[in-house]
Design a protein around this motif. Structure first.
Motif, mmCIF file in Angstrom:
data_model
loop_
_atom_site.group_PDB
_atom_site.id
_atom_site.type_symbol
_atom_site.label_atom_id
_atom_site.label_comp_id
_atom_site.label_asym_id
_atom_site.label_seq_id
_atom_site.Cartn_x
_atom_site.Cartn_y
_atom_site.Cartn_z
ATOM 1 N N GLU A 34 39.275 -52.043 21.563
ATOM 2 C CA GLU A 34 38.236 -52.569 22.426
ATOM 3 C C GLU A 34 36.898 -51.949 22.057
ATOM 4 O O GLU A 34 36.836 -50.959 21.333
ATOM 5 C CB GLU A 34 38.552 -52.308 23.900
ATOM 6 N N THR A 35 35.818 -52.542 22.557
ATOM 7 C CA THR A 35 34.485 -52.090 22.186
ATOM 8 C C THR A 35 33.914 -51.042 23.141
ATOM 9 O O THR A 35 32.911 -50.405 22.811
ATOM 10 C CB THR A 35 33.516 -53.279 22.132
ATOM 11 N N LYS A 36 34.535 -50.837 24.283
ATOM 12 C CA LYS A 36 34.049 -49.827 25.216
ATOM 13 C C LYS A 36 34.636 -48.462 24.854
ATOM 14 O O LYS A 36 35.776 -48.370 24.413
ATOM 15 C CB LYS A 36 34.440 -50.194 26.647
ATOM 16 N N PRO A 37 33.874 -47.373 25.033
ATOM 17 C CA PRO A 37 34.405 -46.046 24.710
ATOM 18 C C PRO A 37 35.548 -45.657 25.639
ATOM 19 O O PRO A 37 35.571 -46.029 26.814
ATOM 20 C CB PRO A 37 33.193 -45.126 24.888
ATOM 21 N N ILE A 38 36.507 -44.903 25.089
ATOM 22 C CA ILE A 38 37.613 -44.400 25.895
ATOM 23 C C ILE A 38 37.325 -43.014 26.444
ATOM 24 O O ILE A 38 38.037 -42.521 27.324
ATOM 25 C CB ILE A 38 38.918 -44.384 25.075
ATOM 26 N N ALA A 39 36.272 -42.362 25.920
ATOM 27 C CA ALA A 39 35.849 -41.054 26.431
ATOM 28 C C ALA A 39 34.408 -40.813 26.018
ATOM 29 O O ALA A 39 33.962 -41.296 24.972
ATOM 30 C CB ALA A 39 36.746 -39.944 25.897
ATOM 31 N N MET A 40 33.683 -40.064 26.842
ATOM 32 C CA MET A 40 32.305 -39.704 26.537
ATOM 33 C C MET A 40 32.081 -38.245 26.900
ATOM 34 O O MET A 40 32.553 -37.772 27.938
ATOM 35 C CB MET A 40 31.310 -40.601 27.282
ATOM 36 N N ILE A 41 31.385 -37.531 26.028
ATOM 37 C CA ILE A 41 31.112 -36.107 26.226
ATOM 38 C C ILE A 41 29.621 -35.886 26.013
ATOM 39 O O ILE A 41 29.058 -36.359 25.022
ATOM 40 C CB ILE A 41 31.908 -35.239 25.238
ATOM 41 N N SER A 42 28.974 -35.154 26.897
ATOM 42 C CA SER A 42 27.541 -34.887 26.749
ATOM 43 C C SER A 42 27.225 -33.482 27.233
ATOM 44 O O SER A 42 28.080 -32.788 27.787
ATOM 45 C CB SER A 42 26.707 -35.912 27.525
ATOM 46 N N ALA A 43 25.995 -33.079 27.022
ATOM 47 C CA ALA A 43 25.516 -31.746 27.433
ATOM 48 C C ALA A 43 26.408 -30.636 26.863
ATOM 49 O O ALA A 43 26.795 -29.700 27.560
ATOM 50 C CB ALA A 43 25.447 -31.645 28.957
ATOM 51 N N ILE A 44 26.725 -30.738 25.579
ATOM 52 C CA ILE A 44 27.621 -29.751 24.957
ATOM 53 C C ILE A 44 26.911 -28.878 23.926
ATOM 54 O O ILE A 44 27.476 -27.884 23.476
ATOM 55 C CB ILE A 44 28.825 -30.442 24.288
ATOM 56 N N HIS A 45 25.690 -29.233 23.529
ATOM 57 C CA HIS A 45 24.948 -28.442 22.555
ATOM 58 C C HIS A 45 23.515 -28.240 23.047
ATOM 59 O O HIS A 45 22.969 -29.074 23.772
ATOM 60 C CB HIS A 45 24.924 -29.134 21.190
ATOM 61 N N TYR A 46 22.907 -27.135 22.592
ATOM 62 C CA TYR A 46 21.516 -26.848 22.955
ATOM 63 C C TYR A 46 20.533 -27.555 22.032
ATOM 64 O O TYR A 46 19.343 -27.622 22.344
ATOM 65 C CB TYR A 46 21.268 -25.354 22.913
ATOM 66 N N ALA A 47 21.005 -28.047 20.906
ATOM 67 C CA ALA A 47 20.149 -28.755 19.954
ATOM 68 C C ALA A 47 20.805 -30.092 19.596
ATOM 69 O O ALA A 47 21.924 -30.369 20.012
ATOM 70 C CB ALA A 47 19.907 -27.904 18.712
ATOM 71 N N ALA A 48 20.113 -30.900 18.812
ATOM 72 C CA ALA A 48 20.624 -32.222 18.455
ATOM 73 C C ALA A 48 21.925 -32.128 17.647
ATOM 74 O O ALA A 48 22.096 -31.249 16.802
ATOM 75 C CB ALA A 48 19.569 -32.960 17.644
ATOM 76 N N ILE A 49 22.851 -33.031 17.938
ATOM 77 C CA ILE A 49 24.107 -33.108 17.199
ATOM 78 C C ILE A 49 23.840 -33.748 15.835
ATOM 79 O O ILE A 49 23.142 -34.749 15.743
ATOM 80 C CB ILE A 49 25.144 -33.922 17.986
ATOM 81 N N THR A 50 24.425 -33.177 14.781
ATOM 82 C CA THR A 50 24.200 -33.702 13.434
ATOM 83 C C THR A 50 25.488 -34.113 12.720
ATOM 84 O O THR A 50 25.438 -34.854 11.740
ATOM 85 C CB THR A 50 23.494 -32.652 12.545
ATOM 86 N N ASP A 51 26.664 -33.672 13.193
ATOM 87 C CA ASP A 51 27.912 -33.994 12.504
ATOM 88 C C ASP A 51 29.074 -33.637 13.415
ATOM 89 O O ASP A 51 28.918 -32.969 14.437
ATOM 90 C CB ASP A 51 27.999 -33.197 11.186
ATOM 91 N N CYS A 52 30.283 -34.094 13.025
ATOM 92 C CA CYS A 52 31.491 -33.714 13.739
ATOM 93 C C CYS A 52 32.671 -33.842 12.783
ATOM 94 O O CYS A 52 32.542 -34.382 11.681
ATOM 95 C CB CYS A 52 31.708 -34.566 14.992
ATOM 96 N N ALA A 53 33.843 -33.359 13.196
ATOM 97 C CA ALA A 53 35.041 -33.454 12.353
ATOM 98 C C ALA A 53 36.262 -33.439 13.260
ATOM 99 O O ALA A 53 36.252 -32.849 14.349
ATOM 100 C CB ALA A 53 35.104 -32.292 11.371
ATOM 101 N N TRP A 54 37.325 -34.099 12.804
ATOM 102 C CA TRP A 54 38.622 -34.077 13.484
ATOM 103 C C TRP A 54 39.496 -32.984 12.881
ATOM 104 O O TRP A 54 39.411 -32.719 11.682
ATOM 105 C CB TRP A 54 39.328 -35.420 13.348
ATOM 106 N N SER A 55 40.335 -32.379 13.689
ATOM 107 C CA SER A 55 41.263 -31.379 13.160
ATOM 108 C C SER A 55 42.347 -32.065 12.360
ATOM 109 O O SER A 55 42.585 -33.268 12.500
ATOM 110 C CB SER A 55 41.893 -30.564 14.294
#
Length: 277
Positions: free
Chosen positions: A256-277
């Motif tokens: 589906e096109t709607k997100p299944i989860a949303m996370i915010s207010a987790i960093h003090y600066a802009a997010i630039t990347d992420c990775a899965w374990s």
């Protein structure tokens, strides 16, 4: 903490392990790309790749050629490399502004990049992956991507693990009746680059990074691709992926096109990347 890798002389912008986990490619400012290898449980520099004239923003490994790597830079170019020889294989220079994201096709046929000139490009590679049979590539975008006012240096695009489609962040679209555009991430089906196959709505800030979970998941119970708002795909599995905005992360799956989860207010600066374990 295991080890500090300190050979870069300026900021490091991206780090990516090779598919087999034996090498690590890092890139940064001043045009630096360093390939490291695991030597007796310590990471040692193996190759320094020189070819970009300005800061290198992203690198990505080929999944079909163990010695092939791609990079992109604020010198407006994307380069493919032979890591074993340390030499560039091909330089793509069709963009008129910073090249801010690059992704290698898991099947080895295409290379894609994303630029601050409001376009993304798809290049068809030779069978060896060493050169471009179409140096200009196919241009995607125009009005559907943010311009150079995007509040990030990164537009980290990515292919799905099976290569059936590719996702580009930093999208924008205007809903019918809306007075201002909204943020989005666009999906293009493999070999069908004329128009996006799907649009994933974004949050209040532009998306800057897409990263797929490598697991092939079963469809959830009751999945029906004919239902409005569902991903129109005949794939026998679904993918889960993360979309990073400047201020938060949204988790989607391809059912589906709607997100299944949303996370915010987790960093003090802009997010630039992420990775899965």
């Amino acid at each position: 903490h295991v080890e500090d890798l300190t050979n870069h002389t300026a900021s490091v912008n991206t780090a990516r392990f090779s598919p087999d986990g034996t090498r690590l490619a890092t890139c940064g400012d001043r045009g630096e790309i360093i390939v490291w290898h695991d030597a007796s449980s310590r990471w040692q520099p193996r190759q320094s790749l020189r070819g970009h004239g300005e800061d290198v923003l992203a690198v990505d490994w080929s999944r079909t050629n163990a010695d092939a790597l791609a990079s992109c830079s604020v010198d407006n170019t994307t380069i493919t490399w032979n890591v074993d020889s340390g030499r560039s294989s091909h330089r793509f220079d069709s963009h008129s502004h910073y090249a801010q994201g690059v992704a290698c096709d898991p099947r080895g046929e295409y290379l894609v990049d994303a630029s601050a000139d409001k376009s993304c490009r798809v290049y068809r590679l030779s069978r060896a992956g060493a050169s471009g049979s179409d140096s200009d590539g196919v241009a995607l975008g125009g009005a559907i991507f943010h311009d150079d006012t995007l509040p990030s240096f990164f537009r980290r695009c990515e292919w799905s693990p099976d290569g059936s489609f590719v996702l580009f962040p930093a999208g924008t679209y205007t809903r019918p009746g809306a007075t201002k555009p909204a943020n989005a991430t666009f999906a293009y089906a493999r070999g069908q680059f004329d128009t996006p196959a799907m649009r994933f709505p974004g949050g209040d800030t532009p998306s800057v990074c897409v990263r797929f979970n490598p697991v092939f998941y079963k469809h959830r119970g009751g999945y029906d691709a004919s239902v409005e708002g569902k991903m129109l795909t005949d794939l026998p599995y679904r993918f889960v992926f993360a979309v990073c905005g400047v201020e938060g992360v949204a988790i989607y799956d391809t059912d589906e096109t709607k997100p299944i989860a949303m996370i915010s207010a987790i960093h003090y600066a802009a997010i630039t990347d992420c990775a899965w374990s």
